[in-house]
Motif scaffolding. Sequence first.
Motif, PDB file in Angstrom:
ATOM      1  N   TYR A 142      -2.773   4.939   5.546  1.00  0.00           N
ATOM      2  CA  TYR A 142      -2.281   3.564   5.460  1.00  0.00           C
ATOM      3  C   TYR A 142      -3.013   2.718   6.504  1.00  0.00           C
ATOM      4  O   TYR A 142      -3.186   3.134   7.651  1.00  0.00           O
ATOM      5  CB  TYR A 142      -0.781   3.490   5.733  1.00  0.00           C
ATOM      6  N   ARG A 158      -4.975  -3.622  -0.795  1.00  0.00           N
ATOM      7  CA  ARG A 158      -4.173  -2.474  -0.374  1.00  0.00           C
ATOM      8  C   ARG A 158      -4.208  -2.281   1.140  1.00  0.00           C
ATOM      9  O   ARG A 158      -4.946  -1.468   1.667  1.00  0.00           O
ATOM     10  CB  ARG A 158      -4.666  -1.208  -1.091  1.00  0.00           C
ATOM     11  N   ARG A 187      -1.210  -3.108   4.708  1.00  0.00           N
ATOM     12  CA  ARG A 187       0.102  -3.594   5.106  1.00  0.00           C
ATOM     13  C   ARG A 187       0.002  -4.524   6.308  1.00  0.00           C
ATOM     14  O   ARG A 187      -1.010  -4.556   7.008  1.00  0.00           O
ATOM     15  CB  ARG A 187       1.018  -2.409   5.436  1.00  0.00           C
ATOM     16  N   ASP A 243       0.818  -1.207   0.000  1.00  0.00           N
ATOM     17  CA  ASP A 243       0.000   0.000   0.000  1.00  0.00           C
ATOM     18  C   ASP A 243       0.853   1.259   0.000  1.00  0.00           C
ATOM     19  O   ASP A 243       1.752   1.418   0.824  1.00  0.00           O
ATOM     20  CB  ASP A 243      -0.904   0.014   1.237  1.00  0.00           C
ATOM     21  N   ASP A 244       0.608   2.100  -0.968  1.00  0.00           N
ATOM     22  CA  ASP A 244       1.001   3.506  -0.965  1.00  0.00           C
ATOM     23  C   ASP A 244       0.062   4.211  -1.943  1.00  0.00           C
ATOM     24  O   ASP A 244      -0.834   3.584  -2.504  1.00  0.00           O
ATOM     25  CB  ASP A 244       2.488   3.717  -1.300  1.00  0.00           C
ATOM     26  N   TYR A 268      -2.955  -0.940   8.523  1.00  0.00           N
ATOM     27  CA  TYR A 268      -2.144  -2.090   8.906  1.00  0.00           C
ATOM     28  C   TYR A 268      -3.023  -3.097   9.637  1.00  0.00           C
ATOM     29  O   TYR A 268      -3.781  -2.741  10.546  1.00  0.00           O
ATOM     30  CB  TYR A 268      -1.001  -1.667   9.839  1.00  0.00           C
TER      31      TYR A 268
END
Length: 351
Positions: free
Chosen positions: A204, A179, A181, A160-161, A206
């Motif tokens: 982001y 997408r 992390r 993911d970015d 997670y």
Amino acid sequence: MAPASLLRRIRFTLLSILCFVFVLYAIPRPLLGKPTSALTRDARARYPEAQTRVVDEPVNVVPEFVHNTSLAGHELKEQLVLLDQLFLLMTNITKPCRKLVRQGGKLCRGKLDGDKKLCLDPFVRPTSNSCLVYSFGIGYDFSFDAAMGKYGCQVFSFDDDSAHALLDRNPFPRVKFLRFRLAAGRGVKVERSYNPATKSEYIYLYRPLDNIMYLLGHSTANVDVLKIDVDGPEWEIFEDSIFKTDVLERTKQLSMEIHLGVFLDPHLDTGLPLSQTLQKYTRVLRGLEDRGFHLTHHEPNLFHPKYVQFANRTFNACYEVLFVNTHLKKMDTNDHAELQDKFYNEIEFSL
């Protein structure tokens, strides 16, 4: 007739060369090499400070990171012992693989990058058309994931970015891209990044591995290959998250890129913090060993080499390793039901 015959010969020669290049670089093949002898854990614990280089690196390498070990004082000897034990755990083959193959990878500047090794020995090889692969940290290279999809596995790829939002949800047959992390902890985490140039914010997400598997319907499934290439946080991901679950009990092979990131700090504190980090590195590798994972392959990353000099040791700070599980606990048969994109959109952004 002569020119036509010559033309046919030239065409045949060119086709032969192209076929040879394809076989050499595109088709997975066994890797040759004699494995090193296995050492018991007790032998490693008693392993004295080595008097030679800890790894077999080229002697003409110019280290990019040279650290002043005079600052380490009385702790230097302990650090060197820890470093030698770490490299034993990283490079000592304890479970040789008879049929080691390369999956994926792309040639760039005459070097291969992005390839991962896979063991096809009985009892650990993925079962074609009924295998499950989790691939974390793809960057923008799906070559390994595509190869495993072609092998017959259902592959779930993660990264993911801001640019990953442009990637296809289904980039290759049997490959699904999501997408978010991998979390280095037991909870779901949100991280915000602000770009002053574009005046935009990116969020982001997670998630812990067991949480991801639960959401995807794999909470009791065997994982044939778990690939982790996350550029540094792998140590915390294992120690603070994965080790606190039963996922590894159900994982056949673990392919991982190891980053000795502490040595990439040009202002490295060679005192107690370094000792604590080296202890964490060795703790994680021994934790894998305690869970039945045996090293079957290792190699330094020569595509993006970062050479370090610490005392009389010169080594690469990044290694590719492959472990196989000798204590596999078989769970439910993998069920790869096709899920709608709406479902993936929800778990990518839900909290």
